[in-house]
Design an enzyme around this catalytic site. Structure first.
Site, short mmCIF file in Angstrom:
data_model
loop_
_atom_site.label_atom_id
_atom_site.label_comp_id
_atom_site.label_asym_id
_atom_site.label_seq_id
_atom_site.Cartn_x
_atom_site.Cartn_y
_atom_site.Cartn_z
N HIS A 147 -8.28 22.79 -7.59
CA HIS A 147 -8.11 23.46 -6.30
C HIS A 147 -7.00 24.51 -6.34
O HIS A 147 -6.76 25.19 -5.34
CB HIS A 147 -7.73 22.44 -5.21
N TYR A 231 -20.04 29.91 0.43
CA TYR A 231 -20.87 28.77 0.80
C TYR A 231 -22.07 29.20 1.63
O TYR A 231 -23.19 28.74 1.42
CB TYR A 231 -20.00 27.78 1.59
#
Length: 340
Positions: A147, A231
Site C-alpha cells: 500500500h 476501479y
C-alpha cells in the site's frame, strides 16, 4: 573448546541477535520522533512517516523493513493500491492471470484460499514477524502487494524493471469503504469525525491525493513500467481491462485462449459475487497488520457510487472541491459512476 565450530556459531547467533536488537531500538527511536495525530479508532494514534500516515508504530516498522530488505527482480510484478480501492479483486485477477497454466479452475487456489493469503502485503511481514522467503528460492516471476506511496518504495524497486500495477478509486467511495471496514471492528470514531480527518489527509496511507498523484505522475513518465488503473474503469469494461492488465504483466492472452473463453472464466472466478459466496471468504479470519478480522469484511458491496448512501451533499461537495484543488493541472479526474 574456545575455538570450536559450536562456539563460533553461538557467537555469530549472539551477534546477529544483538544487531537485531540495536536495529529495533533505532526504529523505535525514529518512530518516537514522528508527528502523530488522532486515529480513526476510538483510541490510538496515527504516525506520519515520509509524508504519509500509518495506523501504528508497528506499521511504520513494516515500511522501514520493506525499504531495507525488499529487492524485486526484473520479472516480478508489484500490485500497489490505496486501501479500499479494489485490492482484493485485483489480487485475484492478477494471481489468476499469472498462474492460469498451473491450475485447473475446478481446483483453483482461490477456491480454498483468500486472495490476501495468495498475495500477501509486503510490509506486514515485519509487522507480524513473519520470515520473508529468500527470493532466490522462489520461481520467477512472483506477484507482491503493498500500500505504500511511490516516494516510499524501496530504491531497488525503482531501479529494477519490475512492473507496477496501481489501482485507485473515487475518493468518496474510498472514504465510505474504509469507514465501513473499520466499523466492523466497533472501534471507529463517528463518521463525521473520520470525515474531517480524511479531508485533512489523515487516513491510513493518506493523504489520498498525494498517494494517487505519486503513481499517476510516475505512470505518465514510465508507462512501460507502471500501469495506472481506475476501479470504475475495470468495473465498466472488465473484459478490455483484464486483457490490458494481462498484456502489461507480460502474460497476454493468445487468440486460442480468447476463443476458448478463458478470459471470461477468469472474470467469473474472480467476480465479486463468486468470491464473496465462497466458503473460504465467508468464514475464518485473516490478520490485517496487528488486528485479526473476518475474511468476509473484504466483501461488503463492491459498488461504484455507494457513497451516496452515506455522505450528505455537503460532504460530497467538500471532497470534490478538495480533489479539484489537489489534482489541478495533473490531468487526473475521478468519475462518480461506471458510465463515463
Amino acid at each position: 573448546m574456545a575455538g570450536s565450530p559450536e562456539n563460533a556459531m553461538v557467537l555469530s547467533s549472539t551477534a546477529d541477535e544483538d544487531e537485531k536488537q540495536r536495529e529495533s531500538r533505532s526504529k523505535r527511536e525514529i518512530i518516537s520522533t514522528l508527528p502523530t495525530e488522532k486515529a480513526w479508532k476510538i483510541q490510538g494514534l496515527m504516525y506520519q512517516y515520509q509524508g504519509f500516515w500509518y495506523y501504528s508504530g508497528g506499521a511504520v516498522e513494516g515500511v522501514m523493513w520493506m525499504q531495507k530488505c525488499f529487492k524485486a527482480r526484473n520479472e516480478d510484478v508489484l500490485l500497489v493500491s490505496f486501501p479500499k480501492c479494489g485490492t482484493t479483486w485485483l489480487k485475484s485477477l492478477m494471481f489468476s492471470i499469472m498462474n492460469r497454466t498451473r491450475y485447473d479452475f475446478s481446483a483453483h487456489p482461490l477456491l480454498t484460499s483468500s486472495p490476501h493469503e495468495l498475495v500477501p502485503f509486503l510490509e506486514f511481514y515485519a509487522e507480524q514477524n513473519i520470515p520473508f522467503p529468500d527470493l532466490d528460492t522462489l520461481s520467477s516471476p512472483q506477484l507482491f502487494h503493498t500500500h505504500i506511496a511511490f516516494t516510499s518504495l524501496p530504491q531497488p524497486v525503482i531501479d529494477s524493471q519490475c512492473r507496477i500495477v496501481y489501482i485507485c478509486r473515487n475518493p468518496k467511495d474510498v472514504f465510505v469503504s474504509s469507514f465501513c471496514f473499520l466499523s466492523r471492528w466497533n472501534i471507529v470514531v463517528p463518521l463525521e469525525e473520520a470525515f474531517e480527518l480524511f479531508c485533512k489527509g489523515i487516513s491510513v496511507y493518506g493523504p489520498f491525493w498525494d498517494h494517487v498523484l505519486g503513481y499517476w505522475k510516475a505512470s505518465l513518465a514510465s508507462p512501460q513500467r507502471i500501469l495506472f488503473l481506475k476501479y470504475e474503469d475495470v468495473k465498466r469494461d472488465s473484459l478490455c481491462q483484464v486483457k490490458r492488465l494481462a498484456e502489461f504483466m507480460g502474460f497476454p492472452f493468445s487468440s486460442e485462449e480468447e476463443g476458448q473463453g478463458l478470459i471470461h472464466e477468469i472474470m467469473e472466478l474472480c467476480s465479486f459475487e463468486n468470491l464473496r459466496n465462497l466458503k473460504v471468504n465467508k468464514t475464518g479470519a485473516i490478520s490485517v497488520g496487528n488486528v485479526s478480522t473476518g475474511k468476509d469484511t473484504f466483501f461488503r458491496k463492491g459498488e461504484v457510487g455507494d457513497w451516496k448512501n452515506h455522505l450528505t451533499a455537503e460532504m460530497a461537495d467538500r471532497i470534490d472541491r478538495i480533489m479539484e484543488e489537489k489534482l489541478k493541472g495533473s490531468g487526473l479526474t475521478f468519475s462518480d459512476s461506471c458510465d463515463s
